[in-house]
Design an enzyme around this catalytic site. Structure first.
Site, PDB file in Angstrom:
ATOM      1  N   ASP A   1       9.326   9.281  38.724  1.00 21.70           N
ATOM      2  CA  ASP A   1       9.078   8.684  40.031  1.00 21.70           C
ATOM      3  C   ASP A   1      10.400   8.643  40.790  1.00 21.70           C
ATOM      4  O   ASP A   1      11.246   7.793  40.513  1.00 21.70           O
ATOM      5  CB  ASP A   1       8.535   7.257  39.884  1.00 21.70           C
ATOM      6  CG  ASP A   1       7.124   7.224  39.314  1.00 21.70           C
ATOM      7  OD1 ASP A   1       6.210   7.724  39.991  1.00 21.70           O
ATOM      8  OD2 ASP A   1       6.940   6.704  38.203  1.00 21.70           O
TER       9      ASP A   1
ATOM     10  N   ARG B   1      14.199   6.490  39.897  1.00 28.18           N
ATOM     11  CA  ARG B   1      14.619   6.300  38.507  1.00 28.18           C
ATOM     12  C   ARG B   1      16.074   6.672  38.269  1.00 28.18           C
ATOM     13  O   ARG B   1      16.737   6.090  37.428  1.00 28.18           O
ATOM     14  CB  ARG B   1      13.723   7.112  37.571  1.00 28.18           C
ATOM     15  CG  ARG B   1      12.237   6.844  37.706  1.00 28.18           C
ATOM     16  CD  ARG B   1      11.881   5.379  37.616  1.00 28.18           C
ATOM     17  NE  ARG B   1      10.427   5.182  37.674  1.00 28.18           N
ATOM     18  CZ  ARG B   1       9.847   4.033  37.897  1.00 28.18           C
ATOM     19  NH1 ARG B   1      10.580   2.940  38.112  1.00 28.18           N
ATOM     20  NH2 ARG B   1       8.530   3.932  37.922  1.00 28.18           N
TER      21      ARG B   1
ATOM     22  N   LYS C   1       0.353   9.756  46.880  1.00 27.92           N
ATOM     23  CA  LYS C   1      -0.216   8.586  46.217  1.00 27.92           C
ATOM     24  C   LYS C   1      -0.195   7.386  47.167  1.00 27.92           C
ATOM     25  O   LYS C   1       0.586   7.367  48.111  1.00 27.92           O
ATOM     26  CB  LYS C   1       0.535   8.287  44.912  1.00 27.92           C
ATOM     27  CG  LYS C   1       2.054   8.127  45.053  1.00 27.92           C
ATOM     28  CD  LYS C   1       2.716   8.108  43.671  1.00 27.92           C
ATOM     29  CE  LYS C   1       4.183   7.749  43.788  1.00 27.92           C
ATOM     30  NZ  LYS C   1       4.894   7.826  42.516  1.00 27.92           N
ATOM     31  N   HIS C   2      -1.149   6.448  46.986  1.00 28.17           N
ATOM     32  CA  HIS C   2      -2.117   6.287  45.902  1.00 28.17           C
ATOM     33  C   HIS C   2      -3.507   6.344  46.532  1.00 28.17           C
ATOM     34  O   HIS C   2      -3.890   5.405  47.237  1.00 28.17           O
ATOM     35  CB  HIS C   2      -1.939   4.970  45.196  1.00 28.17           C
ATOM     36  CG  HIS C   2      -0.541   4.763  44.667  1.00 28.17           C
ATOM     37  ND1 HIS C   2       0.499   4.300  45.456  1.00 28.17           N
ATOM     38  CD2 HIS C   2      -0.021   4.970  43.434  1.00 28.17           C
ATOM     39  CE1 HIS C   2       1.598   4.207  44.727  1.00 28.17           C
ATOM     40  NE2 HIS C   2       1.327   4.599  43.491  1.00 28.17           N
TER      41      HIS C   2
ATOM     42  N   ASP D   1      -2.915   7.493  37.749  1.00 19.81           N
ATOM     43  CA  ASP D   1      -1.795   6.567  37.633  1.00 19.81           C
ATOM     44  C   ASP D   1      -1.769   6.110  36.175  1.00 19.81           C
ATOM     45  O   ASP D   1      -2.701   6.381  35.405  1.00 19.81           O
ATOM     46  CB  ASP D   1      -1.961   5.395  38.597  1.00 19.81           C
ATOM     47  CG  ASP D   1      -0.628   4.780  39.017  1.00 19.81           C
ATOM     48  OD1 ASP D   1       0.387   5.033  38.332  1.00 19.81           O
ATOM     49  OD2 ASP D   1      -0.596   4.053  40.025  1.00 19.81           O
TER      50      ASP D   1
ATOM     51  N   HIS E   1      -0.158  -3.154  38.937  1.00 20.79           N
ATOM     52  CA  HIS E   1       0.574  -3.204  37.673  1.00 20.79           C
ATOM     53  C   HIS E   1       0.236  -4.472  36.897  1.00 20.79           C
ATOM     54  O   HIS E   1       0.353  -4.498  35.662  1.00 20.79           O
ATOM     55  CB  HIS E   1       2.085  -3.160  37.915  1.00 20.79           C
ATOM     56  CG  HIS E   1       2.578  -1.852  38.436  1.00 20.79           C
ATOM     57  ND1 HIS E   1       2.562  -1.541  39.775  1.00 20.79           N
ATOM     58  CD2 HIS E   1       3.111  -0.777  37.794  1.00 20.79           C
ATOM     59  CE1 HIS E   1       3.060  -0.323  39.936  1.00 20.79           C
ATOM     60  NE2 HIS E   1       3.398   0.161  38.761  1.00 20.79           N
TER      61      HIS E   1
ATOM     62  N   ARG F   1       7.899   1.211  50.657  1.00 21.29           N
ATOM     63  CA  ARG F   1       7.719   2.525  50.013  1.00 21.29           C
ATOM     64  C   ARG F   1       6.924   3.444  50.937  1.00 21.29           C
ATOM     65  O   ARG F   1       7.042   4.667  50.849  1.00 21.29           O
ATOM     66  CB  ARG F   1       6.984   2.379  48.680  1.00 21.29           C
ATOM     67  CG  ARG F   1       7.782   1.689  47.598  1.00 21.29           C
ATOM     68  CD  ARG F   1       6.898   1.329  46.413  1.00 21.29           C
ATOM     69  NE  ARG F   1       6.415   2.508  45.697  1.00 21.29           N
ATOM     70  CZ  ARG F   1       5.487   2.461  44.744  1.00 21.29           C
ATOM     71  NH1 ARG F   1       4.894   1.305  44.430  1.00 21.29           N
ATOM     72  NH2 ARG F   1       5.118   3.578  44.125  1.00 21.29           N
TER      73      ARG F   1
END
Length: 345
Positions: free
Chosen positions: A66, A74, A171-172, A254, A184, A141
């Protein structure tokens, strides 16, 4: 239906080097890819060595991470540029739309170039969710709250990805921006009407003809249409995404370890339902025991899904194309100019 073993699983690694267990998984026919996280990164040389070792064991795997910019990036040191959130690029639209488009394209190119120079196929971007100020997990984001602005900036971003040899993953789907719960940690239930949800679909409708290569559905239940979260819903993946919108690229689930997926059942049931709904590949992360359970179930034919030559072709198209070397990239005038442009934001 077929019990034939087919590469559909993407799993994660526990550390910065490969364990014996992970080396065995890399050559398992059920595995199609590996996803890397911040815990797998110490510095760029270590990352390249890790990617090279994965390739030496199985050159055909997709390697992904990601790398969206902003909060979800990351790798952000030792040569990897700290890229601003896409919402900041969206804010530039209000000042200078043409400059915002150029910046979006250059950002896609930069993120992809740095990953491709390290041997990584996919950065799992761009975010196409509308930032309505409701969803904490999306927030900046997303490019904007306006689907037309998202469509234009995302198209430019995708153009930049392609220029650097990387496929795009939007996404998403169909949209995570209309509900506050973070998938999450829980199951978001979006109770809006189909008419209201149509606004979230606009970027997908626009981008299907502008280079959108893959889609990742949301672990969000849109109760007006289906009690199943979108990533497990034939309605959303087949009726809407494939048939209505006309999307023919790859669909990546996902992470099936997320709380928003648990309502569907245990990890084996989640895997089967995601594949039956239309996902071409399933992601299982942050739980080695779950990864092993899915591999064993696939091996024994306990997860049933239709064998599909189209699945293999779609996933094959996700491989990274030729790229610049890191040395070439570091000395690139374009890279330096993009990094400098971020200072002015």
């Amino acid at each position: 239906m077929s019990d034939c073993l087919e590469g559909v699983l993407v799993f994660d690694l526990e550390g910065q080097t490969l364990s014996d267990r992970e080396k065995c998984l890399l050559i398992h026919p059920a595995v199609v890819g590996v996803i890397l996280f911040s815990r797998n990164f110490q510095n760029r040389n270590q990352l390249v060595d890790l990617v090279d070792e994965i390739r030496s064991i199985n050159a055909g795997l997709l390697i992904m991470t990601d790398q969206e910019g902003g909060r979800v990036q990351r790798f952000r040191s030792d040569g990897f540029t700290r890229v601003p959130a896409m919402g900041i690029i969206g804010e530039q639209w209000n000042k200078d739309p043409h400059q915002a488009v150029y910046l979006a394209r250059d950002t896609g190119w930069l993120l992809a170039s740095e990953l491709r120079a390290s041997g990584i196929d996919l950065g799992l971007s761009p975010i196409l969710d509308l930032d309505r100020g409701i969803s904490r997990v999306i927030g900046d984001r997303g490019f904007s709250a306006d689907p037309e602005i998202i469509s234009k900036l995302a198209a430019a971003f995708i153009s930049g990805l392609h220029e650097a040899g990387m496929a795009s993953v939007g996404k998403h789907f169909p949209g995570h921006g209309g509900i506050g719960v973070d998938s999450h940690i829980g199951l978001p239930v979006d109770r809006r009407s189909l008419e209201d949800i149509e606004e979230d679909l606009m970027p997908y409708r626009s981008l299907v003809s502008k280079g959108l290569d893959a889609v990742m559905p949301a672990h969000v239940c849109f109760s007006v249409a289906d009690e199943q979260p979108a990533g497990f819903s034939e309605y959303w993946l087949q009726n809407v995404l494939r048939e209505d919108i006309g999307f023919d690229g790859a669909i990546f689930s996902d992470c099936l370890s997320m709380a928003g997926a648990r309502v569907v059942g245990n990890i084996v049931q989640r895997s089967e339902k995601a594949l039956l709904a239309g996902c071409d590949a399933i992601l299982v992360c942050n739980n080695p025991e779950s990864v092993d359970q899915v591999v064993n179930a696939l091996e024994k034919g306990a997860i049933h899904f239709p064998e599909s030559p189209l699945r293999r072709k779609r996933l094959e198209k996700m491989r990274g194309a030729s790229s610049q070397s890191w040395k070439e990239l570091e000395s690139s005038t374009r890279r330096v100019e993009i990094i400098n442009s971020y200072q002015a934001l």
